[in-house]
Design a protein around this motif. Structure first.
Motif, short mmCIF file in Angstrom:
data_model
loop_
_atom_site.label_atom_id
_atom_site.label_comp_id
_atom_site.label_asym_id
_atom_site.label_seq_id
_atom_site.Cartn_x
_atom_site.Cartn_y
_atom_site.Cartn_z
N THR A 756 0.82 -1.21 0.00
CA THR A 756 0.00 0.00 0.00
C THR A 756 0.86 1.27 0.00
OG1 THR A 756 -1.82 -1.11 1.13
CG2 THR A 756 -1.75 1.29 1.27
N ARG A 757 1.84 1.31 0.89
CA ARG A 757 2.67 2.52 1.00
C ARG A 757 3.50 2.71 -0.26
NH1 ARG A 757 6.68 3.82 6.12
NH2 ARG A 757 6.95 6.05 5.68
N GLU A 758 4.01 1.61 -0.78
CA GLU A 758 4.80 1.67 -2.02
C GLU A 758 3.97 2.20 -3.18
OE1 GLU A 758 6.23 -1.71 -5.14
OE2 GLU A 758 6.75 -2.07 -3.04
N ILE A 759 2.72 1.70 -3.28
CA ILE A 759 1.83 2.15 -4.35
C ILE A 759 1.52 3.64 -4.20
CG2 ILE A 759 -0.53 1.94 -5.24
CD1 ILE A 759 -0.29 -1.09 -4.66
N GLY A 760 1.33 4.08 -2.93
CA GLY A 760 1.08 5.50 -2.69
C GLY A 760 2.24 6.36 -3.14
N LEU A 761 3.46 5.91 -2.87
CA LEU A 761 4.64 6.66 -3.29
C LEU A 761 4.76 6.70 -4.82
CD1 LEU A 761 7.22 5.34 -0.66
CD2 LEU A 761 6.31 7.67 -0.83
N LEU A 762 4.47 5.59 -5.47
CA LEU A 762 4.52 5.56 -6.93
C LEU A 762 3.50 6.52 -7.54
CD1 LEU A 762 4.87 1.72 -7.59
CD2 LEU A 762 6.59 3.46 -8.08
N ARG A 763 2.30 6.54 -6.94
CA ARG A 763 1.29 7.48 -7.42
C ARG A 763 1.71 8.92 -7.17
NH1 ARG A 763 -2.19 8.34 -9.58
NH2 ARG A 763 -4.19 8.36 -8.49
N MET A 846 -6.93 3.72 -4.63
CA MET A 846 -6.38 4.10 -3.33
C MET A 846 -6.20 5.62 -3.24
SD MET A 846 -3.42 1.38 -2.33
CE MET A 846 -3.77 -0.33 -1.98
N ASN A 847 -6.46 6.14 -2.05
CA ASN A 847 -6.14 7.54 -1.77
C ASN A 847 -4.63 7.66 -1.59
OD1 ASN A 847 -5.54 9.78 0.30
ND2 ASN A 847 -7.59 10.30 -0.49
N VAL A 848 -4.00 8.55 -2.34
CA VAL A 848 -2.54 8.64 -2.34
C VAL A 848 -1.99 9.00 -0.97
CG1 VAL A 848 -0.56 9.84 -3.33
CG2 VAL A 848 -2.51 9.26 -4.78
N LEU A 849 -2.56 9.99 -0.32
CA LEU A 849 -2.04 10.43 0.98
C LEU A 849 -2.24 9.34 2.05
CD1 LEU A 849 -3.18 14.18 1.04
CD2 LEU A 849 -0.89 13.24 0.58
N ALA A 850 -3.44 8.71 2.02
CA ALA A 850 -3.70 7.64 2.99
C ALA A 850 -2.76 6.46 2.76
CB ALA A 850 -5.15 7.17 2.89
N ALA A 851 -2.44 6.17 1.50
CA ALA A 851 -1.53 5.07 1.19
C ALA A 851 -0.13 5.35 1.69
CB ALA A 851 -1.52 4.81 -0.31
N ILE A 852 0.33 6.61 1.52
CA ILE A 852 1.69 6.97 1.97
C ILE A 852 1.78 6.87 3.49
CG2 ILE A 852 3.36 8.88 2.13
CD1 ILE A 852 2.37 9.77 -0.63
N ALA A 853 0.69 7.23 4.19
CA ALA A 853 0.70 7.22 5.66
C ALA A 853 0.45 5.83 6.23
CB ALA A 853 -0.36 8.20 6.18
N HIS A 854 0.17 4.82 5.35
CA HIS A 854 -0.19 3.46 5.80
C HIS A 854 0.98 2.80 6.53
CE1 HIS A 854 -2.26 -0.41 5.72
NE2 HIS A 854 -1.12 -0.95 5.35
N GLU A 855 0.68 2.14 7.65
CA GLU A 855 1.70 1.39 8.40
C GLU A 855 1.64 -0.07 7.99
OE1 GLU A 855 4.09 2.03 10.55
OE2 GLU A 855 3.81 4.19 10.46
#
Length: 855
Positions: A756-763, A846-855
């Motif tokens: 999830t976090r990786e996908i958020g960073l890519l987005r 996925m919401n980009v900000l929520a994905a980046i903040a995902h633990e």
């Protein structure tokens, strides 16, 4: 710990549902097959028990043949009067029934079933055990009247007053339907035509003094066993076969058992595939869940949970999953059994779903399979979970299993693979069919296990090749999809293994079926020299009347008859072999190309002579000139001289061995009253094959069950029969693909959560939603094609080895269906695309900000 386990289970219920579907499918096939077979068995047990006479007297027959011979064994009808005087006998009845008399309507259409069930023409004898009762019209009287069962009358649109033609062995005759009889018990799917007893004896058996059996009713207070002993004292047991109602019922049930076993084993085959593929899915799911919950499990360990509690927690989740899946699967199995019962009803076997039998074995088997498979599959992930250290809660731990070396897998996989390869090599080198088949089974199991163990080792080299063009075609998205598939070889290998199992089975059976088809084609080209072969659709013999009409057809130059009979031969090495022998007319060489090791057709077909396969003869110390005792039906015996040995490489089927055949003079002397199984027909000089075909079709019009086939038609018939087996394999493949798709969906869905976090960073750095979906689709495709490549490679090896076993039975041609294999690879890519649709869509939303903040 229990609260934490339950909370975890319900938190992941969406992911676990996909794994539960595999359990549901496997349990459904197990439960459905058991319920269906129990229902049919119970139904027919009641039918046979209620309709069997207390004691039945039948002709003694120690010989049997899987190939129908058309000969009807009889007993003297006078036995009924003789047995009526035996103490303890209340009544006797003459039975005159045959299953080899086709019945057609006024339009020359068969009124018999098309499902393989028999058309039975029998005498009308009303007793309290009769399976039918007269519901309209009147009883048949004289040789021009008959009754028809209500089910057949409805299905074939036959009414009272209509005329039917019965093609019996002594001759064809017409009857007028004067009544309709309705089944009072289960209709087994047969068509029943009833004649009065004198007509049945004369028209069906050729003599008013003959009967097919005598039914004996016991007087009150006399047991069936006691009555059987008294009848045995009167008649002896050497000439006649005596059966009590229970013995007759068991004998009839045993004949039905073969049909039931086919359905049961087919469904258990589906269940086995579902279980095997489901294991990979469950192992993968729990492994990924454990890997994702590393910090959670570490925190539990830090709070005081010991290894045993953590392991028990994961196994409890598996137990819950197994119970839920088994319960749903049992319900689905009941539905599947109802569907099968309705399907049998459509085929004419009138079973009732209201009388469905669910024995205690069914739910026990359902829960043993469902819970047991899930528990076993989850054990390794549970052990891995118990090994998580408390320190894992303090670190942003790498996903478990990614970086661990695969040395142990390499060693174990190599050892098991070497043993499997040795078994397959032994299969290919063996000269005995039984030994080769045993080694083949062992080799298949070991190589499959080896491929599952060593699969992760092949991920990196194979996927680098399969996905090698991705960077050039799709740029950075293609490169990332390839690396994602390479990221965790264990996960990729386990996901692909589910698809590999089904495709290995398909690859192996496709090679085997293609090889069988080509072998039969070559054998037909090599041996069949007739313009046309006339045979019944079900290879059931036909009456002499048809043979005479074919001989009288304009344009027919030569007719060579073929007739079969069961025999038992006593060989010089002391062994007694029961098999089926054939008989031919003298001009066999004009319609067939027989290769002889010694002797020739003229000597083989001479009176008192016999021919056999050279390999069979060598095995049993038989030589040209040897005299061997041959036992025919009804206890007739002869001493025949071996006059020729054939070298045909012919495939042995239907339990036939020895390649025995002799002349028509011999079979007419020892098996009078038999019927022809096939006619080999050549056109007269100046008549083309097309002209002869049209004239033969006119002759055969009143006999819809018999077809005229040339070489091409004959090949198509064989191909169609082999295709039935292939369709079953394709159905198994379909089931495996369904579960494999669930596995790929599950893997990608969990992988998306994991990344999830990786996908958020890519987005965040500019990857578009469309590019993200493409990346996940490409990852899915390369995993699916990887499984297809491994499965087809393994299947091709299996198929070649199966062909080596078939070669020992005379089918020596090897054929590899490249078109099928290429189509399967393309289909696997499509499967990968379909499996990625939902995970890719979820990732792209996925919401980009929520994905980046995902633990």
């Amino acid at each position: 710990m229990l609260k934490a386990t339950l909370r975890s289970f319900f938190a992941h219920k969406g992911r676990l549902l996909l794994s539960a579907l595999a359990i549901v499918l496997s349990v459904a096939f197990v439960a459905g097959s058991l319920i269906f077979s129990d229902t049919v068995t119970r139904t027919f047990d009641r039918l046979f028990a209620s309709t069997s006479a207390d004691v039945t007297v039948e002709p003694k027959n120690d010989l049997s043949s899987r190939i129908p011979t058309g000969a009807t064994e009889t007993v003297p009808a006078s036995l009924a009067r003789r047995l009526a005087k035996v103490d303890g006998v209340a009544a006797t009845h003459v039975d005159a029934a045959v299953e080899n008399a086709p019945v057609v309507d006024s339009h020359s259409e068969s009124v018999g079933p098309t499902t393989g069930a028999p058309t039975i023409v029998t005498n009308w004898e009303v007793t309290e055990r009769s399976p039918v009762k007269l519901t309209s019209g009147h009883e048949p009287k004289g040789d021009a009247e008959a009754l028809l069962d209500a089910d057949t009358a409805k299905k074939k649109h036959v009414r009272i007053g209509d005329t039917l033609t019965v093609q019996a062995q002594p001759g064809t005759f017409k009857v007028r339907i004067v009544g309709i009889a309705t089944f009072t018990t289960t209709n087994p799917g047969a068509a029943l035509v009833f004649l009065d007893t004198p007509t049945a004896q004369t028209r069906l058996l050729g003599s008013p003094a003959a009967a097919t059996s005598i039914s004996v009713d016991a007087a009150p207070g006399v047991s069936d066993a006691s009555l059987k002993q008294r009848i045995a004292s009167e008649l002896g047991t050497k000439t006649y076969d005596l059966k009590t109602a229970e013995e007759h019922s068991k004998s009839a049930a045993a004949q039905l058992g073969g049909f039931l076993d086919v359905i049961k084993y087919v469904m258990l085959g589906f269940a086995g595939i579902a279980v095997l593929v489901g294991i990979f899915l469950i192992v993968n799911t729990f492994s990924m869940l454990v890997a994702q919950r590393t910090r959670e499990l570490g925190l539990l360990r830090a709070l005081g949970a010991d290894r045993r509690q953590v392991r028990r927690s994961v196994l409890t989740e598996a137990l819950l999953l197994g119970v839920v899946g088994s319960t749903l699967g049992l319900g689905a199995g009941i539905g599947l059994a109802i569907g099968l019962i309705k399907l049998m009803t459509a085929f004419g076997m009138n079973l009732k779903s209201t009388e469905m039998v669910i024995g205690w074995v069914t739910p026990v088997a359902a829960y043993v399979v469902g819970v047991g498979v899930t528990f076993v599959a989850a054990y390794l992930p549970a052990r891995r979970a118990a090994g998580v250290s408390p320190m894992a809660a303090l670190a942003d731990a790498e996903v478990a299993g990614v970086g661990r070396p695969l040395r142990v897998r390499a060693v174990v996989g190599a050892v098991v693979g070497a043993a499997g390869a040795a078994a397959l090599a032994g299969c290919a080198a063996s000269s005995k069919t039984s030994t080769a088949a045993s080694l083949l089974g062992l080799g298949v199991v070991l190589t499959l296990i080896a491929m599952v163990i060593a699969g992760p080792l092949l991920v990196r080299p194979v996927i680098r090749v399969l996905g090698g063009a991705f960077p050039a075609l799709f740029g950075s998205v293609g490169r990332m999809s390839q690396r994602n598939a390479l990221r965790n070889p264990r996960r990729t290998g386990a996901t692909a293994a589910a698809l590999m199992v089904g495709l290995a089975l398909v690859g192996g059976m496709s090679v085997a079926s293609a090889s069988m088809s080509r072998s039969f084609d070559q054998q037909i080209d090599r041996t069949l020299g007739a313009d046309f072969v006339l045979q019944n659709d079900n290879f059931v013999p036909f009456s002499h009347e048809l043979t005479d009409k074919v001989r009288g057809t304009e344009g027919v130059g030569l007719v060579v008859r073929q007739r079969f009979t069961p025999v038992a031969v006593r060989l010089p090495d002391g062994k007694k072999v029961k098999t089926t022998a054939a008989a031919y007319d003298p001009r066999l060489d004009d319609v067939a190309h027989v290769t002889y090791a010694q002797g020739g057709t003229a000597s083989a077909l001479a009176d008192g002579h016999i021919a056999m396969d050279a390999g069979f003869a060598k095995k049993h110390d038989v030589r040209v000139g040897s005299t061997i005792p041959v036992e025919f039906p009804a206890g007739r015996k002869a001493e025949l001289t071996v006059a020729a040995l054939t070298d045909q490489d012919a495939a042995e089927g239907f339990g036939v061995q020895g390649g025995l055949y002799f002349g028509f003079d011999t079979i007419q002397k020892y098996v009078p009253g038999g019927q022809d199984s096939a006619l080999y027909v050549n056109a007269a000089p100046g008549i083309s094959a097309d002209q002869l075909r049209s004239r033969l079709e006119k002759t055969l019009a009143p006999y819809p069950q018999v077809k005229a086939r040339d070489q091409a038609d004959y090949k198509k018939l064989i191909h169609d029969q082999i295709a039935v087996l292939l369709y079953l394999v394709y159905a198994l493949l379909g089931l495996a693909i369904v579960i494999a798709v669930l596995g790929v969906v599950n893997t990608l869905a969990l992988s998306v959560v994991e990344r999830t976090r990786e996908i958020g960073l890519l987005r965040a750095i500019g990857l578009a939603r469309r590019q993200l979906r493409r990346m996940i689709r490409l990852e899915s495709v390369v995993i699916a094609v990887f499984g297809a490549v491994l499965g087809l490679a393994l299947g091709l090896v299996w198929g070649v080895c199966v062909q080596q076993v078939l070669a020992l039975q005379g089918m020596k041609a090897l054929a590899i269906p490249w078109t099928t294999i290429i189509a399967v690879v393309i289909g696997s890519a499509v499967v990968g695309i379909v499996a990625a649709l939902l995970p890719a869509l979820r990732a792209s939303r996925m919401n980009v900000l929520a994905a980046i903040a995902h633990e």
